[in-house]
Structure formats: structure tokens, C-alpha cells
Write an enzyme that holds these catalytic residues in place. Sequence first.
Site, PDB file in Angstrom:
ATOM      1  N   PHE A 116      -2.285  16.426   3.998  1.00 30.20           N
ATOM      2  CA  PHE A 116      -2.630  15.752   2.938  1.00 30.20           C
ATOM      3  C   PHE A 116      -1.332  15.454   1.914  1.00 30.20           C
ATOM      4  O   PHE A 116      -0.949  16.686   1.539  1.00 30.20           O
ATOM      5  CB  PHE A 116      -3.692  16.360   2.115  1.00 30.20           C
ATOM      6  CG  PHE A 116      -4.479  15.706   1.264  1.00 30.20           C
ATOM      7  CD1 PHE A 116      -5.623  14.963   1.383  1.00 30.20           C
ATOM      8  CD2 PHE A 116      -4.023  15.459   0.037  1.00 30.20           C
ATOM      9  CE1 PHE A 116      -6.228  14.222   0.663  1.00 30.20           C
ATOM     10  CE2 PHE A 116      -4.664  14.616  -1.020  1.00 30.20           C
ATOM     11  CZ  PHE A 116      -5.801  13.842  -0.640  1.00 30.20           C
ATOM     12  N   GLU A 176       0.936  -1.268  -0.214  1.00 30.76           N
ATOM     13  CA  GLU A 176      -0.033  -0.170  -0.029  1.00 30.76           C
ATOM     14  C   GLU A 176       0.982   1.173   0.033  1.00 30.76           C
ATOM     15  O   GLU A 176       2.016   1.260   0.425  1.00 30.76           O
ATOM     16  CB  GLU A 176      -0.822   0.118   1.058  1.00 30.76           C
ATOM     17  CG  GLU A 176      -2.332  -0.448   0.954  1.00 30.76           C
ATOM     18  CD  GLU A 176      -3.107   0.915   0.242  1.00 30.76           C
ATOM     19  OE1 GLU A 176      -2.449   1.586  -0.535  1.00 30.76           O
ATOM     20  OE2 GLU A 176      -4.401   0.895   0.389  1.00 30.76           O
ATOM     21  N   ASP A 177       0.378   2.352  -0.358  1.00 33.62           N
ATOM     22  CA  ASP A 177       1.159   3.630  -0.497  1.00 33.62           C
ATOM     23  C   ASP A 177       1.046   4.368   0.859  1.00 33.62           C
ATOM     24  O   ASP A 177       1.905   4.566   1.591  1.00 33.62           O
ATOM     25  CB  ASP A 177       0.334   4.467  -1.380  1.00 33.62           C
ATOM     26  CG  ASP A 177      -1.098   4.703  -1.566  1.00 33.62           C
ATOM     27  OD1 ASP A 177      -1.659   3.981  -0.627  1.00 33.62           O
ATOM     28  OD2 ASP A 177      -1.754   5.282  -2.109  1.00 33.62           O
ATOM     29  N   ARG A 205       0.465  11.947  -9.116  1.00 33.45           N
ATOM     30  CA  ARG A 205       0.971  10.719  -8.944  1.00 33.45           C
ATOM     31  C   ARG A 205       2.501  10.412  -9.405  1.00 33.45           C
ATOM     32  O   ARG A 205       3.178   9.704  -8.782  1.00 33.45           O
ATOM     33  CB  ARG A 205       0.074   9.559  -9.247  1.00 33.45           C
ATOM     34  CG  ARG A 205      -1.272   9.309  -8.757  1.00 33.45           C
ATOM     35  CD  ARG A 205      -1.963   8.205  -9.276  1.00 33.45           C
ATOM     36  NE  ARG A 205      -3.500   8.048  -9.510  1.00 33.45           N
ATOM     37  CZ  ARG A 205      -3.939   7.822  -7.952  1.00 33.45           C
ATOM     38  NH1 ARG A 205      -3.455   7.092  -7.239  1.00 33.45           N
ATOM     39  NH2 ARG A 205      -5.458   7.829  -7.994  1.00 33.45           N
ATOM     40  N   ASP A 246      -4.096   5.123   6.292  1.00 27.99           N
ATOM     41  CA  ASP A 246      -4.494   6.123   7.373  1.00 27.99           C
ATOM     42  C   ASP A 246      -5.723   5.642   8.315  1.00 27.99           C
ATOM     43  O   ASP A 246      -5.477   5.051   9.386  1.00 27.99           O
ATOM     44  CB  ASP A 246      -4.928   7.623   6.808  1.00 27.99           C
ATOM     45  CG  ASP A 246      -6.215   7.516   5.563  1.00 27.99           C
ATOM     46  OD1 ASP A 246      -6.611   6.489   5.390  1.00 27.99           O
ATOM     47  OD2 ASP A 246      -6.752   8.529   5.387  1.00 27.99           O
TER      48      ASP A 246
END
Length: 187
Positions: A159, A106-107, A172, A110
Site C-alpha cells: 500500500f 494517473e498516480d 498526499r 492497479d
Amino acid sequence: MEKARMASIEKGVGEVLVSREEIDEAVARIGKAVTEDFQGEDLVVIGILKGAVAFMADLMQAIDLPLEIDFMAVSSYGTSTTSTGEVRILKDLECTVEGRSVLIVEDIIDTGITLSYLSKVMESRGAKRVSIAALLTKPARRERAVQVDYVGYEVEDKFVVGYGIDYAEKYRNLPYVGALKPSEYEK
Ligand code: HPA
Ligand code: MG
């Protein structure tokens, strides 16, 4: 990369949170740990689209073991204040995970809702072992307890974009992780 192009992307980025050098360090560190931990296992590395694409591409090259790769795409419903915990599979695996060792890539983690769901899916499909590697974790936002076996870096509750991670599908392609300027998403 061409300067003018980077400048146009970077207008919305206020600060660098994880530099390219730090990303490379994390990829090497996690790749080495996975190589040690999965010796002799039937390993499937599963990238979660689209955010994990950059990390997945680099990490798989840092794992010195025979392995297969596959991808899944999921969407989770609910806003930050009304998380329903509902997750929908948009693109499923092509491979079977039954009896195999799975590494989910996963990136960023959260709330943990997507990852806790995916771990359960892999277990229900008979995976022998399910581990998770995430480039970033944002513990301030956690709603579900998830055991993240391999973490690149912990980030503050800002963010973030870049290295696969988007804001409204953009950013991205940044080669590092930055924090989006609040003016970008408040407008
Ligand atoms: N940026 C982009 N996508 C995300 C983030 C973030 O900070 N956290 C969870 N998904
Ligand atoms: Mg996104």
C-alpha cells in the site's frame, strides 16, 4: 520541509519506495517522451483527481509543447475481491476532447478498471488519440488489460502513499512515495 512536521507524517510510513530524486527522473523522462511523441498535435492533458495532482503539476512543466490541462474525478466501486468494474464520474471535464489528442495522467494503476473506463469515455467522445501516463504501476493487481504508454516505476503489491497518493485522504503531501506500515491499516 520542517523536520517535526515530516516526522509526524512519516510515523505511518515504513519505507521509501520511490525517492524524490527518482520521481524527478521519471518526470523528466516522461516529459521528454511526451514532447517527442505529440509534436504538432492538439494536446489536452487530463489529470485524475485527487491522486494525480502532484505528478500532473510536475509533468506538465516537463512537456515542452503547447497544451491545455483539465481534470476529472471518478470513483470506482467494489473491493479488491469483488470488483464490479463500475466507475462513476464525480467531476467531468470542462473541455471537449473531440478530434484532439488526450494524455490521461494517473498516480497509480492497479486493477486498471478506472483507466480502461476512462479510455473508453475519451474514445466515445471522439478523441483522436488517447494515451496514458502513470507515475506508478502495480501489475500484481491488474484485472483489466490497459496499455500504459508512459510509466514512472513498477511497484510491488504494497500500500503506497505520498506524492498525491493517499491513505484515508492523508499522506498526499509527502514529497516522495512510501509504503504504509501494515499496522496503519490493520488497526
Ligand atoms: N495506495 C493508495 N491508493 C491506491 C493504491 C495504493 O497502494 N493502489 C490503488 N490505489
Ligand atoms: Mg485513494
